[in-house]
Design an enzyme around this catalytic site. Structure first.
Site, PDB file in Angstrom:
ATOM      1  N   GLU A  18       0.784  -1.267  -0.007  1.00  0.00           N
ATOM      2  CA  GLU A  18      -0.073  -0.122  -0.067  1.00  0.00           C
ATOM      3  C   GLU A  18       0.961   1.105  -0.086  1.00  0.00           C
ATOM      4  O   GLU A  18       0.410   2.452  -0.602  1.00  0.00           O
ATOM      5  CB  GLU A  18      -0.970   0.169   1.141  1.00  0.00           C
ATOM      6  CG  GLU A  18      -2.121  -1.136   1.111  1.00  0.00           C
ATOM      7  CD  GLU A  18      -1.485  -2.361   1.771  1.00  0.00           C
ATOM      8  OE1 GLU A  18      -2.346  -3.148   2.250  1.00  0.00           O
ATOM      9  OE2 GLU A  18      -0.180  -2.628   2.059  1.00  0.00           O
ATOM     10  N   LYS A 110      24.077   0.160  -0.322  1.00  0.00           N
ATOM     11  CA  LYS A 110      23.411  -0.912   0.523  1.00  0.00           C
ATOM     12  C   LYS A 110      23.476  -0.940   1.879  1.00  0.00           C
ATOM     13  O   LYS A 110      24.494  -0.319   2.319  1.00  0.00           O
ATOM     14  CB  LYS A 110      23.974  -2.155  -0.283  1.00  0.00           C
ATOM     15  CG  LYS A 110      23.906  -2.481  -1.459  1.00  0.00           C
ATOM     16  CD  LYS A 110      22.384  -2.928  -1.948  1.00  0.00           C
ATOM     17  CE  LYS A 110      22.346  -3.004  -3.334  1.00  0.00           C
ATOM     18  NZ  LYS A 110      22.864  -4.170  -4.065  1.00  0.00           N
ATOM     19  N   ASN A 115      20.102  -6.394   0.728  1.00  0.00           N
ATOM     20  CA  ASN A 115      19.252  -5.858  -0.515  1.00  0.00           C
ATOM     21  C   ASN A 115      18.928  -4.475  -0.142  1.00  0.00           C
ATOM     22  O   ASN A 115      18.116  -3.937  -1.039  1.00  0.00           O
ATOM     23  CB  ASN A 115      18.679  -6.711  -1.482  1.00  0.00           C
ATOM     24  CG  ASN A 115      18.200  -6.212  -2.892  1.00  0.00           C
ATOM     25  OD1 ASN A 115      19.209  -5.529  -3.284  1.00  0.00           O
ATOM     26  ND2 ASN A 115      17.336  -6.428  -3.284  1.00  0.00           N
ATOM     27  N   GLY A 436      20.773  -2.721 -19.728  1.00  0.00           N
ATOM     28  CA  GLY A 436      19.950  -3.825 -19.920  1.00  0.00           C
ATOM     29  C   GLY A 436      18.495  -3.739 -20.183  1.00  0.00           C
ATOM     30  O   GLY A 436      17.872  -3.916 -21.277  1.00  0.00           O
ATOM     31  N   ASP A 603      25.403  -9.983 -15.206  1.00  0.00           N
ATOM     32  CA  ASP A 603      25.467  -8.948 -14.319  1.00  0.00           C
ATOM     33  C   ASP A 603      25.400  -9.605 -12.843  1.00  0.00           C
ATOM     34  O   ASP A 603      24.839 -10.520 -12.521  1.00  0.00           O
ATOM     35  CB  ASP A 603      23.970  -8.363 -13.992  1.00  0.00           C
ATOM     36  CG  ASP A 603      23.576  -7.546 -15.287  1.00  0.00           C
ATOM     37  OD1 ASP A 603      24.385  -7.120 -15.807  1.00  0.00           O
ATOM     38  OD2 ASP A 603      22.221  -7.150 -15.520  1.00  0.00           O
ATOM     39  N   GLU A 609      27.352  -7.106  -2.242  1.00  0.00           N
ATOM     40  CA  GLU A 609      26.548  -6.961  -1.067  1.00  0.00           C
ATOM     41  C   GLU A 609      26.636  -8.577  -0.075  1.00  0.00           C
ATOM     42  O   GLU A 609      26.180  -8.468   0.971  1.00  0.00           O
ATOM     43  CB  GLU A 609      25.080  -6.802  -1.098  1.00  0.00           C
ATOM     44  CG  GLU A 609      24.318  -7.980  -1.651  1.00  0.00           C
ATOM     45  CD  GLU A 609      22.880  -7.419  -1.984  1.00  0.00           C
ATOM     46  OE1 GLU A 609      21.839  -8.194  -1.601  1.00  0.00           O
ATOM     47  OE2 GLU A 609      22.731  -6.130  -2.592  1.00  0.00           O
ATOM     48  N   CYS A 647      26.756  -2.377  -9.108  1.00  0.00           N
ATOM     49  CA  CYS A 647      26.149  -1.157  -8.750  1.00  0.00           C
ATOM     50  C   CYS A 647      26.248  -0.859  -7.393  1.00  0.00           C
ATOM     51  O   CYS A 647      26.289  -1.805  -6.817  1.00  0.00           O
ATOM     52  CB  CYS A 647      24.798  -0.960  -9.407  1.00  0.00           C
ATOM     53  SG  CYS A 647      23.713  -2.259  -8.590  1.00  0.00           S
ATOM     54  N   GLU A 669      28.382   1.855 -11.343  1.00  0.00           N
ATOM     55  CA  GLU A 669      27.581   3.033 -10.758  1.00  0.00           C
ATOM     56  C   GLU A 669      28.891   4.177 -10.441  1.00  0.00           C
ATOM     57  O   GLU A 669      29.736   4.036  -9.754  1.00  0.00           O
ATOM     58  CB  GLU A 669      26.523   2.958  -9.596  1.00  0.00           C
ATOM     59  CG  GLU A 669      26.205   4.126  -9.047  1.00  0.00           C
ATOM     60  CD  GLU A 669      27.163   4.803  -8.081  1.00  0.00           C
ATOM     61  OE1 GLU A 669      27.143   6.056  -8.064  1.00  0.00           O
ATOM     62  OE2 GLU A 669      27.756   3.982  -7.471  1.00  0.00           O
ATOM     63  N   HIS A 698      18.331   6.374 -10.926  1.00  0.00           N
ATOM     64  CA  HIS A 698      17.274   6.297  -9.622  1.00  0.00           C
ATOM     65  C   HIS A 698      16.689   7.591  -9.540  1.00  0.00           C
ATOM     66  O   HIS A 698      15.622   7.737  -8.481  1.00  0.00           O
ATOM     67  CB  HIS A 698      18.188   5.963  -8.439  1.00  0.00           C
ATOM     68  CG  HIS A 698      18.635   4.663  -8.513  1.00  0.00           C
ATOM     69  ND1 HIS A 698      19.753   4.106  -9.096  1.00  0.00           N
ATOM     70  CD2 HIS A 698      17.994   3.260  -8.414  1.00  0.00           C
ATOM     71  CE1 HIS A 698      20.189   2.730  -9.239  1.00  0.00           C
ATOM     72  NE2 HIS A 698      19.096   2.428  -8.757  1.00  0.00           N
TER      73      HIS A 698
END
Length: 757
Positions: A18, A110, A115, A436, A603, A609, A647, A669, A698
């Site tokens: 929501e 991160k 993630n 991509g 990728d 991470e 990234c 990035e 972004h």
């Protein structure tokens, strides 16, 4: 009696996303901010009631956020970058996170090895910090008015500084003396809210290897905060690893309790004696807040007994290992899932019941359980036993092939390969491409959704996807891009798409997890041995290649990213699961090149991470992660150019590992960080080709031609044009066409200006 049950934090996106929906409606100017606040208020109430109904005693407030809790802390401290200081209220908040037409967004990276992404605070010595406690106070009172007493969650001052960057190049910890008074003032305000109030301060930075300088800040900081007022019970919480060095120091401060992760930080057992001697409460994180497997109650009870052999039972609280932010909301909507597999799983709401049941058994004893509780315990035992013996999990053929897989390297060294590739592919210096994906339009999403529901035929679905691919190719050719992509309309997610075609994977209908802001992902889960029954991408990529004379990149997600962006089985080492994925992907690469695809991008966006937080564990991870990337691409011929993409990572500490991966081209990035990330590639004499992102995808803003010309000039200060590719930061899936088209046209024009200058 008190249940002594505790949850570090709860998901905020809503059980049916929501919050995501209302935020995106607000950003699209389809609703007012009043509607955002109304939905947010309803969500907070529901989330508190879920926890209360499950018998949780320590429920959080201020774990809710409209975008990110670290960003909220920046607002709380008035740590506002100059470029946003003339803005007010929600315009200020969302501009800091997403940028606006005049200013780029703050950097995003991160949250430790998860993630989830946080907004990196920007600090300087000239900042004037002052308290803005309105969100914290209001949220506590919202819950109180509903009859729910909460603990207040805060990001700790040391973690906040550790995760920040100094725009004036100084040491962020120099600013502790400036922000600590604001925290103390906040504590005074909080102390007015109730006779006794619990404050949870999250200091996950303590779970990393910290220098003595950082450790030296802990005692004076928490001595000061603990003495602000005598009606606050202060709990310092860490997670994702052990925090022994910090824990030993914290036991010498007046804090009321310590929250420790015993799922991912088993070494926390080593400091139990210090906790017992200090008389502090121990918030024992024993229910996994990062994975979706049902807790084995009997095994966890043994762990709790081990803990209580040292720390008195009356000083223990039963908790999630970290915030449940990292797990999906509830299994309630999973009506299509295999019932056997579903019985092995536990999402956030179900974990609340596990925490409560553990507390009841641990503190009251099995003999004092109600009939309903005893039944739940028996069901837990049955489900865990069934999972261990299920033939859905084990595949001997896969195990034998992976055990015997011996080709761990590509043919030829990079210098030999790149010469062949340059001659064969014929691309220019500063070759232009994208990462991509292209925008996922409502029409594309609807077509995929309708096909999955059986409401349209495969022929109709295929036609829709191919029409989109045709349009993508036409646009790329029109704007002058040199190496094309097919746009990935058939892919719901870069991991889930592959998981759906790999044996051993499971999927949820509503298992959404927040990645950043309104961005949610629905990670698949690995429950069994992994294999590839048939090619996964070949038909789509070869169709796209047939529609253009330009080079079409094949697009795959790498084995380590597939692993790190999935919920991974916990009955087998992650290294073994990763190798199974790598072997399966090596078959896909071979099929693609045999079908005429000359460039294949693998990728590894989540490679960094997955890094352990502690230095002593890193080499083991790097060894198998590099091994599996190399296994994945080992089938590639010399003339097949392998790209990879990473990234939002700091590369200084892993540059040698990136070299060892031996990709021909890496895209990274850099748009939010200038050319800083790129400098390390020059310093180490990196030979392979590099595609630094020249604009931030972004943010919805469209960068100008001149802006990208300047960005490319910065790149050329670091690396020669012969080594550089030009591309956006990341995939364009989340953007709109009206943003993407002018941005890419500007990017190509900027390259042409540089080439002709």
């Amino acid at each position: 009696m008190s249940t002594k049950s505790y949850v570090v934090g709860f998901p905020r996106i809503g059980e049916k996303r929501e919050l995501k929906k209302v935020l995106e409606s607000f950003w699209a100017k389809k609703c007012s901010f009043d509607e955002v606040e109304k939905v947010s208020s309803n969500l907070k109430q529901k989330h508190w009631e879920y926890q209360k109904d499950a018998g949780i005693e320590y429920i959080s407030s201020n774990d809710f956020s409209l975008y990110d809790n670290v960003l909220d802390t920046s607002i709380m401290l008035n740590a506002i970058p100059k470029r946003f200081q003339n803005l007010k209220a929600e315009e200020l908040y969302f501009s800091m996170a997403r940028g606006n037409k005049n200013s780029v967004a703050m950097e995003m990276t991160k949250w430790f090895n998860t993630n989830y992404h946080y907004i990196v605070p920007e600090l300087s010595l000239e900042d004037e910090y002052k308290l803005n406690a309105s969100k914290i106070i209001n949220e506590y009172n919202e819950a109180k008015n509903l009859g729910i007493k909460t603990k207040i969650n805060l990001i700790g001052p040391i973690t906040f500084l550790a995760l920040s960057k100094r725009v004036d190049r100084g040491d962020t910890f120099e600013l502790l003396g400036k922000i600590l008074p604001v925290y103390k003032e906040l504590f005074k305000e909080i102390s007015k809210l109730d006779e006794v109030i619990t404050v949870q301060i999250d200091e996950p930075i303590f779970a990393k290897d910290n220098e003595a300088k950082v450790l030296s800040l802990i005692k004076p900081t928490y001595d000061e905060l603990s003495m602000v007022t005598n009606n606050i019970k202060l709990i310092v919480t860490t997670y994702f690893e052990h925090s022994n060095e910090a824990t030993k120091i914290l036991t010498q401060t007046p804090v009321w309790g310590l929250g420790l992760d015993f799922v991912y930080g088993k070494d926390n057992l080593q400091v139990l004696e210090e906790i017992q001697n200090s008389g502090k409460k121990l918030v024992a994180g024993v229910v996994d807040g990062r994975n979706i497997w049902k807790n084995d109650i009997d095994t966890t009870l043994k762990l709790l007994e081990e803990i209580s052999n040292v720390v008195s039972k009356e000083n223990i609280l039963i908790s999630s290992s970290c915030s449940l932010l990292h797990t999906p909301f509830t299994l309630k909507y999973e009506v299509k899932m295999d019932e056997n597999i579903k019985s092995w799983l536990s999402f956030s709401v179900e974990k609340l019941d596990e925490i409560n049941l553990l507390a009841k058994v641990f503190f009251d004893g099995i003999e004092n359980l109600s009939n309903e509780e005893a039944k739940a315990l028996e069901e837990n035992r049955k489900n865990n036993k069934n999972r261990k013996t299920s033939d859905l999990i084990h595949d001997k053929e896969v195990q034998e092939r992976v055990d015997n897989f011996t080709k761990l390297n590509r043919d030829g060294k990079f210098e030999e390969r790149i010469k062949i590739q340059r001659e064969l592919l014929g691309y220019k210096d500063l070759a232009t491409t994208t990462i991509g994906s292209f925008p996922q339009t409502p029409e594309i999403r609807k077509s995929r959704r309708d096909f999955k529901k059986g409401e349209i035929s495969y022929e109709t679905y295929e036609k829709d996807m191919k029409t989109y691919i045709d349009d993508c190719i036409a646009f790329q050719e029109e704007c002058g891009l040199e190496v094309l992509v097919h746009g990935e309309p058939e892919r719901n997610d870069m991991v889930e798409y592959f998981g759906e075609q790999l044996k051993g994977y499971g999927f949820s209908q509503n298992g959404w997890v927040q990645s950043y802001g309104s961005r949610c992902v629905k990670p698949p889960f690995i429950f069994g041995d992994i294999s590839r029954p048939k090619p996964m991408t070949v038909d789509w990529i070869t169709y796209a290649q047939s529609k253009t004379k330009k080079i079409m990149k094949g697009m795959l997600t790498g084995p380590v990213t597939i692993l790190n962006w999935s919920f991974v089985r916990d009955d087998k080492p992650r290294s073994e699961v990763s190798k199974q994925i790598a072997v399966a992907l090596s078959d896909e690469i071979n099929d693609l090149q045999n079908a005429g695809i000359k460039i294949i991008q693998v990728d590894e966006a989540a490679f960094k991470e997955g890094y352990p937080l502690r230095e002593k564990k890193i080499k083991t991870y790097e060894d198998w992660a590099v091994r599996d990337f190399k296994i994945c691409v080992s089938s590639a011929k010399k003339e097949t150019q392998i790209h990879t993409h990473m990234c939002y990572s700091e590369f200084n500490d892993i540059i040698k590992t990136i070299e060892a991966m031996d990709a021909d081209v890496i895209s990274i990035e850099t748009a939010r960080s200038g050319n800083e990330l790129l400098k390390i590639f020059k310093e180490v004499g990196y030979k392979q080709e590099v595609g630094p992102g020249v604009y931030d995808i972004h943010s919805p803003r469209v960068p100008s031609v001149q802006e990208m010309v300047e960005q490319i000039k910065l790149l050329l200060e670091v690396l020669p044009k012969e080594q550089l590719w030009i591309n956006p930061d990341c995939g364009l899936k989340t953007r709109k066409w009206e943003e993407v088209k002018p941005s890419l046209k500007n990017m190509v024009e900027a390259v042409n200006i540089i080439r002709n200058s």
